[in-house]
Scaffold this active site. Sequence first.
Site, PDB file in Angstrom:
ATOM      1  N   ASP A  13       0.820  -1.215   0.000  1.00 52.65           N
ATOM      2  CA  ASP A  13       0.000   0.000   0.000  1.00 52.65           C
ATOM      3  C   ASP A  13       0.853   1.264   0.000  1.00 52.65           C
ATOM      4  OD1 ASP A  13      -2.279  -1.650   0.234  1.00 52.65           O
ATOM      5  OD2 ASP A  13      -1.984  -1.748   2.391  1.00 52.65           O
ATOM      6  N   LYS A  16       2.001   2.107  -5.038  1.00 52.98           N
ATOM      7  CA  LYS A  16       2.603   1.534  -6.255  1.00 52.98           C
ATOM      8  C   LYS A  16       1.725   1.780  -7.467  1.00 52.98           C
ATOM      9  CE  LYS A  16       2.853  -2.619  -4.453  1.00 52.98           C
ATOM     10  NZ  LYS A  16       2.524  -2.342  -3.048  1.00 52.98           N
ATOM     11  N   HIS A  41      -5.268  -1.721  -6.461  1.00 53.71           N
ATOM     12  CA  HIS A  41      -5.022  -0.297  -6.529  1.00 53.71           C
ATOM     13  C   HIS A  41      -6.009   0.351  -7.478  1.00 53.71           C
ATOM     14  CE1 HIS A  41      -2.071  -1.819  -9.598  1.00 53.71           C
ATOM     15  NE2 HIS A  41      -2.774  -0.975 -10.296  1.00 53.71           N
ATOM     16  N   GLN A 222       2.108  -6.156  -3.060  1.00 50.40           N
ATOM     17  CA  GLN A 222       2.470  -6.163  -1.622  1.00 50.40           C
ATOM     18  C   GLN A 222       3.804  -5.421  -1.438  1.00 50.40           C
ATOM     19  OE1 GLN A 222       1.379  -9.588  -2.911  1.00 50.40           O
ATOM     20  NE2 GLN A 222      -0.565  -8.589  -2.626  1.00 50.40           N
TER      21      GLN A 222
HETATM   22  P1  IMP Z   1      -2.578 -12.773   2.148  1.00 51.28           P
HETATM   23  O1  IMP Z   1      -1.675 -12.225   1.102  1.00 51.28           O
HETATM   24  O2  IMP Z   1      -4.027 -12.564   1.853  1.00 51.28           O
HETATM   25  O3  IMP Z   1      -2.241 -14.194   2.480  1.00 51.28           O
HETATM   26  O4  IMP Z   1      -2.314 -11.943   3.508  1.00 51.28           O
HETATM   27  C1  IMP Z   1      -1.079 -12.043   4.216  1.00 51.28           C
HETATM   28  C2  IMP Z   1      -0.669 -10.691   4.774  1.00 51.28           C
HETATM   29  O5  IMP Z   1      -0.337  -9.806   3.717  1.00 51.28           O
HETATM   30  C3  IMP Z   1      -1.767  -9.965   5.583  1.00 51.28           C
HETATM   31  O6  IMP Z   1      -1.159  -9.240   6.624  1.00 51.28           O
HETATM   32  C4  IMP Z   1      -2.373  -9.015   4.571  1.00 51.28           C
HETATM   33  O7  IMP Z   1      -2.976  -7.904   5.193  1.00 51.28           O
HETATM   34  C5  IMP Z   1      -1.128  -8.619   3.805  1.00 51.28           C
HETATM   35  N1  IMP Z   1      -1.418  -8.186   2.427  1.00 51.28           N
HETATM   36  C6  IMP Z   1      -1.724  -8.950   1.362  1.00 51.28           C
HETATM   37  N2  IMP Z   1      -1.908  -8.197   0.269  1.00 51.28           N
HETATM   38  C7  IMP Z   1      -1.671  -6.936   0.631  1.00 51.28           C
HETATM   39  C8  IMP Z   1      -1.657  -5.694  -0.074  1.00 51.28           C
HETATM   40  O8  IMP Z   1      -1.885  -5.614  -1.286  1.00 51.28           O
HETATM   41  N3  IMP Z   1      -1.356  -4.592   0.657  1.00 51.28           N
HETATM   42  C9  IMP Z   1      -1.058  -4.651   1.976  1.00 51.28           C
HETATM   43  N4  IMP Z   1      -1.050  -5.780   2.676  1.00 51.28           N
HETATM   44  C10 IMP Z   1      -1.352  -6.921   2.017  1.00 51.28           C
END
Ligand code: IMP
Length: 430
Positions: A13, A16, A41, A222
């Site tokens: 976040d 990007k 985004h 991410q």
């Molecule tokens: P997952 O990717 O859904 O497995 O989540 C794993 C961790 O990554 C969690 O803490 C989510 O909040 C974080 N996360 C996943 N995608 C994003 C993103 O696009 N931005 C910020 N945090 C993310």
Amino acid sequence: MPSTVLVGAQWGDEGKGKITDLISSDYDYVVRYQGGNNAGHTVIHGDTKLALHLMPSGVLYDSCVPVIGNGVVVDPSVLVQEMEMLHAGGISTERLAISCDAHVIMPYHIDLDGAAEKRLGKNEIGTTKRGIGPCYQDKAERIGIRIQDLLDEHILEKKLETALASKNHILEHYGLDTYTVEQLLDWCRPYAEVIRPHVAETAQLLNQALREGKNILFEGAQGTLLDLDHGTYPFVTSSSCCAGGACTGTGVGPKAITKVIGIEKAYITRVGSGPFPTELDDEIGDLIGEVGGEYGVTTGRKRRCGWFDAVIARYAADCNSLTDVALTKLDVLSCVDTIKVCVAYEADGKTYDYFPMQHSVMYPKHVTPVYEELPGWKGEDLTGCRTFEELPENARNYVLYLENLIGVPISIIAVGPDRDQTIYRGWSSR
Ligand code: IMP
């Protein structure tokens, strides 16, 4: 030939989307290399705001080929929905190429993501519950379904039989509904037909493009601290978000990469659980969150806010071989009197000027940030500034101070969400 990796240098976040959108038109190919629809985004097309989760931002430019690389996990229902949304907005997805080797997020992955989080209780990771982790888990276990499997129902049937033999067992264990192969074949069928014309040998496509002198942008999702290997494990996502992931996630070798731009917010945010040394659990954190509109595009969750952390920034510069930094949301800091920057951590009488990976140091809230405090530029509106010289003196000093701490040139500064609310300080895609 010139190719750039754009990577999140914090916990995701970082903005990007805006920077990708700004620079995409300089590239012939824009390639997603990891993650899935956990990312999100907003891009602005004419008067319309579009939320993209899976589609590479390059789809907005006719001159650009958007590519979904092998390292991405694809929920076909989301992909098709996004294609339909783009068509409705008059944007063609005809050029989209999807790696035949990308893995497919199946409905059971989503169920299992939710169940695993529930099982962890107060230790939950705070995932987006999009099935990302369980899908990568199956990839590593070698029982995953790949995009190419969707194209041959006979093969898909066999692979689903193998996968369900293990998945149904776990679903039952969690007290959840199980699936039949037939059910899943029916679910896949309509998506397969939409996806079929886009399926390609994308590693070959990209390497050929490089040989022809084409320019490629690898679009990270991410961020560095959410990387499976280099992030704050286990509070991470399940893919390689760092710049190195661009190679494994696309089949392009490391020598092809000429630039790596790290995107860093002028403060830091994090969604989900896990350590966050500079977190502001107070009214300043709430204020920055409100002014910065810090709510997730994918889940709508409120983001945790904190001061800029130069320890993390230096770590990200190393992990990703950053050549450039884009500093975003500088305008948001006009809401505070003074600004703190974390320059080191302290724990158990020891000072850390590097990011400590050992959990005995990092967890939970164990390290104390060492701050330097800088004068702010409260109340001054930066959103109209278009050159570095137009910024208030204290804002210029803040940027120069961070640049010195990170050791990488800050070549783009964002002072608002719109494309033109940007200051260029020597950025070039070549
Ligand atoms: P997952 O990717 O859904 O497995 O989540 C794993 C961790 O990554 C969690 O803490 C989510 O909040 C974080 N996360 C996943 N995608 C994003 C993103 O696009 N931005 C910020 N945090 C993310």
